[in-house]
Scaffold this active site. Structure first.
Site, short mmCIF file in Angstrom:
data_model
loop_
_atom_site.label_atom_id
_atom_site.label_comp_id
_atom_site.label_asym_id
_atom_site.label_seq_id
_atom_site.Cartn_x
_atom_site.Cartn_y
_atom_site.Cartn_z
N LYS A 20 -0.47 5.46 -5.59
CA LYS A 20 -1.55 5.20 -6.54
C LYS A 20 -2.36 6.45 -6.84
CE LYS A 20 -3.08 2.04 -3.74
NZ LYS A 20 -2.01 2.00 -2.74
N SER A 61 7.93 8.06 -11.41
CA SER A 61 7.50 9.29 -10.73
C SER A 61 8.68 9.87 -9.95
CB SER A 61 6.32 8.97 -9.82
OG SER A 61 5.99 10.07 -9.02
N THR A 62 8.86 11.17 -10.09
CA THR A 62 10.02 11.83 -9.47
C THR A 62 9.62 12.93 -8.49
OG1 THR A 62 10.12 13.34 -11.34
CG2 THR A 62 11.49 11.36 -11.48
N GLY A 63 8.36 12.94 -8.10
CA GLY A 63 7.90 13.94 -7.13
C GLY A 63 6.40 13.79 -6.97
N GLY A 73 -5.88 5.81 1.70
CA GLY A 73 -5.58 7.24 1.76
C GLY A 73 -4.77 7.55 0.53
N HIS A 74 -5.40 8.15 -0.47
CA HIS A 74 -4.75 8.40 -1.76
C HIS A 74 -4.50 9.89 -1.90
CE1 HIS A 74 -6.40 4.35 -3.49
NE2 HIS A 74 -5.68 4.20 -2.39
N THR A 75 -3.24 10.25 -1.98
CA THR A 75 -2.87 11.67 -1.97
C THR A 75 -2.80 12.21 -3.40
OG1 THR A 75 -1.47 11.11 -0.09
CG2 THR A 75 -1.19 13.32 -1.04
N THR A 132 -5.31 -6.84 4.71
CA THR A 132 -6.62 -6.22 4.80
C THR A 132 -7.66 -7.29 4.45
OG1 THR A 132 -7.91 -4.27 4.20
CG2 THR A 132 -6.64 -5.30 2.41
N GLN A 137 -4.91 -0.23 -1.25
CA GLN A 137 -3.94 -1.11 -0.58
C GLN A 137 -2.96 -1.69 -1.62
OE1 GLN A 137 -7.60 -1.79 0.44
NE2 GLN A 137 -7.10 0.02 1.62
N ASN A 186 -10.19 2.92 4.59
CA ASN A 186 -8.84 2.60 5.07
C ASN A 186 -7.80 3.14 4.09
OD1 ASN A 186 -9.75 0.73 3.17
ND2 ASN A 186 -8.73 -1.02 4.08
N ARG A 196 -23.18 -12.95 5.03
CA ARG A 196 -24.49 -12.64 4.44
C ARG A 196 -25.43 -11.90 5.38
NH1 ARG A 196 -24.77 -18.72 2.54
NH2 ARG A 196 -23.88 -18.81 4.60
N GLY A 233 0.82 -1.22 0.00
CA GLY A 233 0.00 0.00 0.00
C GLY A 233 0.85 1.26 0.00
N ASP A 234 0.19 2.39 -0.23
CA ASP A 234 0.83 3.71 -0.20
C ASP A 234 1.94 3.86 -1.23
OD1 ASP A 234 -0.82 4.38 1.92
OD2 ASP A 234 0.61 3.66 3.41
P1 GDP Z 1 -1.43 5.69 -2.23
O1 GDP Z 1 -2.15 5.20 -1.03
O2 GDP Z 1 -0.83 4.58 -3.03
O3 GDP Z 1 -2.26 6.61 -3.08
O4 GDP Z 1 -0.19 6.53 -1.69
P2 GDP Z 1 -0.24 7.66 -0.53
O5 GDP Z 1 -0.89 8.86 -1.08
O6 GDP Z 1 -0.80 7.08 0.71
O7 GDP Z 1 1.29 7.86 -0.26
C1 GDP Z 1 2.17 8.27 -1.25
C2 GDP Z 1 2.87 9.55 -0.78
O8 GDP Z 1 3.96 9.81 -1.60
C3 GDP Z 1 1.99 10.79 -0.88
O9 GDP Z 1 2.35 11.67 0.13
C4 GDP Z 1 2.33 11.35 -2.25
O10 GDP Z 1 2.11 12.76 -2.33
C5 GDP Z 1 3.80 11.04 -2.30
N1 GDP Z 1 4.35 10.80 -3.64
C6 GDP Z 1 3.78 10.15 -4.70
N2 GDP Z 1 4.67 10.02 -5.71
C7 GDP Z 1 5.81 10.60 -5.28
C8 GDP Z 1 7.12 10.76 -5.86
O11 GDP Z 1 7.40 10.32 -6.97
N3 GDP Z 1 8.05 11.40 -5.10
C9 GDP Z 1 7.80 11.87 -3.85
N4 GDP Z 1 8.77 12.47 -3.18
N5 GDP Z 1 6.58 11.74 -3.27
C10 GDP Z 1 5.61 11.10 -3.97
P1 IMO Z 2 -3.80 2.70 0.46
O1 IMO Z 2 -4.96 2.48 -0.48
C1 IMO Z 2 -1.19 1.02 3.51
C2 IMO Z 2 -2.99 -1.87 6.27
C3 IMO Z 2 -3.12 -1.47 7.72
C4 IMO Z 2 -2.98 -2.83 8.37
C5 IMO Z 2 -3.71 -3.76 7.41
C6 IMO Z 2 -5.16 -4.04 7.80
O2 IMO Z 2 -3.67 4.08 0.94
O3 IMO Z 2 -2.56 2.12 -0.11
P2 IMO Z 2 -7.39 -2.58 7.64
O4 IMO Z 2 -7.75 -1.27 8.26
O5 IMO Z 2 -7.47 -2.61 6.16
O6 IMO Z 2 -8.12 -3.74 8.28
O7 IMO Z 2 -5.83 -2.81 8.05
O8 IMO Z 2 -3.69 -3.10 6.16
N1 IMO Z 2 -3.61 -0.93 5.30
C7 IMO Z 2 -2.91 -0.11 4.52
N2 IMO Z 2 -1.59 0.13 4.45
N3 IMO Z 2 -2.04 1.63 2.65
C8 IMO Z 2 -3.37 1.37 2.69
O9 IMO Z 2 -4.22 1.85 1.76
C9 IMO Z 2 -3.86 0.51 3.68
N4 IMO Z 2 -5.09 0.06 4.01
C10 IMO Z 2 -4.92 -0.82 5.00
O10 IMO Z 2 -2.11 -0.58 8.10
O11 IMO Z 2 -1.62 -3.22 8.36
MG MG Z 3 -2.22 5.54 1.01
#
Ligand code: GDP
Ligand code: IMO
Ligand code: MG
Length: 437
Positions: A23, A420-422, A47-49, A246, A231, A45, A150, A19-20
């Site tokens: 995306k 991606s570079t930022g 969190g897409h930035t 998850t 995730q 759950n 169900r 995750g994170d």
């Molecule tokens: P997601 O859950 O997959 O959408 O990712 P998140 O948003 O939770 O976390 C990704 C973090 O990295 C966010 O704070 C984005 O703004 C940041 N980010 C995404 N791509 C880049 C990148 O290429 N470089 C840097 N430095 N930050 C990035």
């Molecule tokens: P995005 O879409 C990173 C992790 C939680 C925990 C496990 C189970 O932003 O990538 P849950 O609340 O789903 O039952 O937690 O999954 N987790 C994530 N880790 N990015 C996420 O979403 C996540 N969603 C759940 O930290 O380890």
């Molecule tokens: Mg996230």
């Protein structure tokens, strides 16, 4: 996977780590060339930035295409829906001048997350003590359990208030029994939930639509549709590091089950990975770094959870994990993010295998409960001097950075179509756009 030369215009984008991976940023970027973006699993759950007009915005439930006024946004049946969060998010994007009217649609078949699911998730985690999963505390596990059992109450049921009252009452009865008698936790007032949720029915009504039907029409019209995963494959309920996962299917197959789309609509699956690895919550993480390099990655990458604010654990890129995620997730190509975070890191390490009690392996262990015992085997590379931050042309990258990306491609066996570079949209190298035919 259908051949990319067919007329299919659906692309699935999923996380291929824990995750994170970034995306949200990539979806927001690709959405510029899409007609629709659809969420198919998970819930708030996620969190897409995304960065909009220089401001950072975190989306938990709304598809990350929502900021683009031309893009239709869909929430498929596979998403566990917490209505207060949906309306909070809608209010927050309206405040920023984004109008979702007439282009956001929600499946009536989404199972609802109730306050009692959230209470159960939290009670269970504190009861588990050191055996906790480290969930986001959003009620995800208990809500999907009810779906599989169900007894979930689904979004469309809100429009038959009497039956809704009865079914929600029955669900809460069971939840409260567990809360009170097993966890010794506070119960949830059923009447209050019924009234609060019925009060949201009017606002939900115009959003309810046949998501599978809309996708079928979009497909027939040759429209470009992006399926946005939440995730990552290593958190998949079946294929992840169980039980530290998850509760939904984060693999590409989830895009079909979670929307009702036809397999033939899909042309490509893009797996998003960071140029290193992070994980939030508990569970095995072979390449985790608990030293100053790990701290540096956390600092330079601003690795704090977008949903819970928890610090993310950081480590080297794990090519074994990504290769297995690519296989199980049906991934065709990679998008590698956060390359800039490795600027100035010397040397770089990439995990290419694991040492186990039974010897060296270059795949994940067959028994996932042995994953925690896997010790990483590393290949070392020189880093690069100079900055990659903000670079948008492949040729402009330092040679060492290009070599690193090419190494990851070779180890995983897939091309990196995007680098991606930022965090901002324009800080991206698009080597091949997934919607180019
Ligand atoms: P997601 O859950 O997959 O959408 O990712 P998140 O948003 O939770 O976390 C990704 C973090 O990295 C966010 O704070 C984005 O703004 C940041 N980010 C995404 N791509 C880049 C990148 O290429 N470089 C840097 N430095 N930050 C990035
Ligand atoms: P995005 O879409 C990173 C992790 C939680 C925990 C496990 C189970 O932003 O990538 P849950 O609340 O789903 O039952 O937690 O999954 N987790 C994530 N880790 N990015 C996420 O979403 C996540 N969603 C759940 O930290 O380890
Ligand atoms: Mg996230």
């Amino acid at each position: 996977m259908p051949d990319a030369s067919t007329s299919a215009r659906g692309v699935v984008l999923i996380g291929a780590q824990w995750g994170d991976e970034g995306k949200g940023k990539v979806v927001d970027l690709i959405a510029g060339r899409c007609d629709a973006v659809v969420r198919f699993q998970g819930g708030h759950n996620a969190g897409h930035t995304v960065i909009h007009d220089g401001e950072t915005l975190v989306l938990h439930l709304l598809p990350s295409g929502i900021l683009n006024p031309r893009v239709e946004c869909l929430i498929g049946n596979g998403v566990a829906l917490y209505l207060p969060q949906l309306f909070r998010e809608l209010a927050s994007i309206r405040e920023r001048g984004v109008d979702p009217a007439g282009r956001l649609f929600v499946s009536p078949d989404c199972p609802l997350i109730l306050p009692s699911h959230i209470a159960l998730d939290r009670a269970r985690e504190s009861h588990a003590g050191r055996a906790r999963i480290g969930t986001t505390g959003r009620g995800i596990g208990p809500a999907y359990e009810d779906k599989a059992a169900r007894r979930a109450v689904r979004a469309g049921e809100l429009f038959a208030p009497e039956a809704f009252r009865r079914r929600l009452g029955a669900a809460l009865d069971l939840h409260n029994f567990m809360l009170e008698n097993y966890y010794g936790a506070e119960t949830v007032d059923p009447d209050q939930v019924v009234e609060e949720w019925l009060a949201l029915a009017g606002e939900l009504r115009p959003l309810i639509a046949d998501v599978a039907g809309r996708l079928e029409r979009l497909n027939a019209q040759g429209r470009a549709v992006l399926f946005e995963g939440a995730q990552g494959v290593m958190l998949d309920i079946d294929h992840g590091t169980y039980p530290y996962v998850t509760s939904s299917s984060t693999v590409a197959a989830g895009a079909l089950a979670g929307t009702g789309a036809h397999l033939a609509q899909l042309r490509e699956v893009v797996g998003v990975v960071k140029a290193y690895t992070t994980r939030v919550g508990e569970g095995p993480f072979p390449t985790e770094l608990q030293d100053e390099v790990g701290e540096r990655l956390a600092r330079e990458g601003a690795e704090w959870g977008a949903t819970t604010g928890r610090p993310r654990r950081c480590g080297w890129f794990d090519a074994v994990a990504v290769r297995s995620a690519a296989q199980r997730g049906s991934i065709d190509s990679l998008c590698i993010t956060k390359l800039d975070v490795l600027d100035g890191v010397h040397p770089l390490r990439i995990c290419t295998g694991y040492r186990t009690e039974g010897g060296a392996i270059d795949t994940r262990p067959v028994l996932m409960n042995r994953y925690a015992e896997c010790e990483p085997c590393y290949e070392q590379m020189d880093g690069w001097s100079g900055r990659t931050r903000g670079i948008s042309r492949w040729e402009d990258l330092p040679a060492g950075a290009r070599a690193y990306i090419e190494k990851l491609e070779a180890l995983v066996g897939l091309e990196a179509c995007i680098v991606s570079t930022g965090p901002a949209r324009e800080e991206t190298i698009v080597r091949r756009h997934p919607f180019d035919s």
